[in-house]
Design a protein around this motif. Structure first.
Motif, PDB file in Angstrom:
ATOM      1  N   HIS A   1       0.832  -1.201   0.000  1.00 11.67           N
ATOM      2  CA  HIS A   1       0.000   0.000   0.000  1.00 11.67           C
ATOM      3  C   HIS A   1       0.870   1.257   0.000  1.00 11.67           C
ATOM      4  CE1 HIS A   1      -4.112  -1.474   0.258  1.00 11.67           C
ATOM      5  NE2 HIS A   1      -3.661  -2.459   1.026  1.00 11.67           N
TER       6      HIS A   1
ATOM      7  N   LEU B   1      -9.010  -9.835   2.369  1.00 15.04           N
ATOM      8  CA  LEU B   1      -8.828  -8.618   3.149  1.00 15.04           C
ATOM      9  C   LEU B   1      -7.485  -8.597   3.872  1.00 15.04           C
ATOM     10  CD1 LEU B   1     -12.362  -8.076   4.738  1.00 15.04           C
ATOM     11  CD2 LEU B   1     -11.298  -6.764   2.902  1.00 15.04           C
TER      12      LEU B   1
ATOM     13  N   GLU C   1     -10.385   0.061  -0.934  1.00 12.00           N
ATOM     14  CA  GLU C   1     -10.856  -0.511   0.323  1.00 12.00           C
ATOM     15  C   GLU C   1     -12.356  -0.807   0.261  1.00 12.00           C
ATOM     16  OE1 GLU C   1      -8.969  -1.524   2.680  1.00 12.00           O
ATOM     17  OE2 GLU C   1      -7.128  -0.700   1.836  1.00 12.00           O
TER      18      GLU C   1
ATOM     19  N   SER D   1      -7.059   4.650  -3.209  1.00 13.15           N
ATOM     20  CA  SER D   1      -6.873   3.776  -2.053  1.00 13.15           C
ATOM     21  C   SER D   1      -8.186   3.583  -1.304  1.00 13.15           C
ATOM     22  CB  SER D   1      -5.815   4.364  -1.110  1.00 13.15           C
ATOM     23  OG  SER D   1      -4.556   4.406  -1.732  1.00 13.15           O
TER      24      SER D   1
ATOM     25  N   GLU E   1     -12.667  -3.925  -1.777  1.00 14.13           N
ATOM     26  CA  GLU E   1     -12.299  -5.071  -0.937  1.00 14.13           C
ATOM     27  C   GLU E   1     -13.460  -5.487  -0.039  1.00 14.13           C
ATOM     28  OE1 GLU E   1      -8.747  -4.169   1.264  1.00 14.13           O
ATOM     29  OE2 GLU E   1      -7.545  -5.358  -0.122  1.00 14.13           O
ATOM     30  N   TRP E   2     -14.103  -4.498   0.577  1.00 15.86           N
ATOM     31  CA  TRP E   2     -15.252  -4.804   1.438  1.00 15.86           C
ATOM     32  C   TRP E   2     -16.354  -5.491   0.642  1.00 15.86           C
ATOM     33  CZ3 TRP E   2     -19.877  -2.129   0.318  1.00 15.86           C
ATOM     34  CH2 TRP E   2     -20.972  -2.548   1.081  1.00 15.86           C
TER      35      TRP E   2
ATOM     36  N   ALA F   1      -7.998  -0.804   7.093  1.00 19.18           N
ATOM     37  CA  ALA F   1      -8.314  -0.035   5.882  1.00 19.18           C
ATOM     38  C   ALA F   1      -7.795   1.389   5.984  1.00 19.18           C
ATOM     39  CB  ALA F   1      -9.820  -0.029   5.646  1.00 19.18           C
TER      40      ALA F   1
ATOM     41  N   ASP G   1      -4.006   1.493   5.666  1.00 21.93           N
ATOM     42  CA  ASP G   1      -3.582   1.264   4.282  1.00 21.93           C
ATOM     43  C   ASP G   1      -3.704   2.539   3.450  1.00 21.93           C
ATOM     44  OD1 ASP G   1      -3.069  -1.351   4.909  1.00 21.93           O
ATOM     45  OD2 ASP G   1      -4.903  -2.144   4.020  1.00 21.93           O
TER      46      ASP G   1
ATOM     47  N   THR H   1      -6.794  -8.504   7.043  1.00 26.91           N
ATOM     48  CA  THR H   1      -6.742  -7.499   8.117  1.00 26.91           C
ATOM     49  C   THR H   1      -5.959  -7.973   9.323  1.00 26.91           C
ATOM     50  OG1 THR H   1      -8.822  -8.313   9.054  1.00 26.91           O
ATOM     51  CG2 THR H   1      -8.967  -6.533   7.435  1.00 26.91           C
TER      52      THR H   1
END
Length: 206
Positions: free
Chosen positions: A96, A157, A138, A134, A141-142, A166, A169, A159
């Motif tokens: 990232h 993810l 995110e 970015s 991604e969710w 998030a 990142d 995490t």
């Protein structure tokens, strides 16, 4: 350009052959296919400098290497975790940060050389776009992990239990872009290294 292309393809093929999670590999590489398509389609009309292609190549290699094992299970990240005594596998954070740090210069070149934007705009837009993209990533991604492919959610993810993953990142990509543009602008100013497009923007004849 050819050397960068060959190097990336070797890393990409290796990531595919040796992946530990094929479904995750395809999810992670969806944007790579789009990005490469853009570079190929625009190549005849618009070409980046060798430095920009090098930075793009390094970033894509970092990304696809992460997709080989999933970011959270990346061996390099585990090695760095042990060597630097980190609390988690930070390979995802490295990528990232690299998104902003490595792609800010190519974006600046795009706005300055291709679109002929003013210099100050060409400096600011990469930082703003890095943060915006970015944040959008995110959200994607969710959506992918919680709506469309729940079975792949945790692996995609990555995490690792961090509820602020998030936000961190996004921040790292933002900081990476700021550092990159600061370094480049400082070097150009101190060494007086300017492209023809920059000289034209400053109304200075080369």
């Amino acid at each position: 350009m050819i050397a960068f292309t060959v190097a990336f393809l070797l890393v990409w093929v290796n990531s595919y052959i040796g992946t530990s999670d094929m479904n995750n590999w395809f999810l992670e590489n969806t944007l790579v296919f789009f990005f490469l398509g853009f570079l190929i389609i625009t190549y005849k009309k618009y070409q980046f400098s060798d430095l920009s292609y090098l930075l793009i190549c390094v970033y894509l290699c970092l990304h696809v290497y992460g997709s080989k094992y999933t970011y959270a299970e990346n061996p390099l990240g585990y090695w760095l975790q042990d060597e630097l005594h980190w609390s988690r596998n930070h390979y995802d954070r490295i990528v990232h940060f690299s998104f902003g740090f490595l792609l800010a210069y190519p974006m600046r070149e795009f706005f300055l050389k291709w679109l002929r934007y003013p210099r100050w705009v060409a400096w600011m837009l990469p930082i703003e776009i890095t943060m915006s993209v970015s944040a959008l990533y995110e959200l994607v991604e969710w959506a992918v992990a919680d709506v469309f492919f729940k079975a792949q959610g945790d692996a995609y993810l990555g995490t690792q239990g961090d509820i602020w993953d998030a936000q961190k990142d996004i921040f790292l990509a933002f900081i990476g872009a700021i550092i990159a543009t600061t370094i480049v602008s400082t070097i150009k100013r101190l060494a007086h290294i300017y492209s023809p497009e920059e000289l034209a923007a400053m109304n200075i004849k080369p």
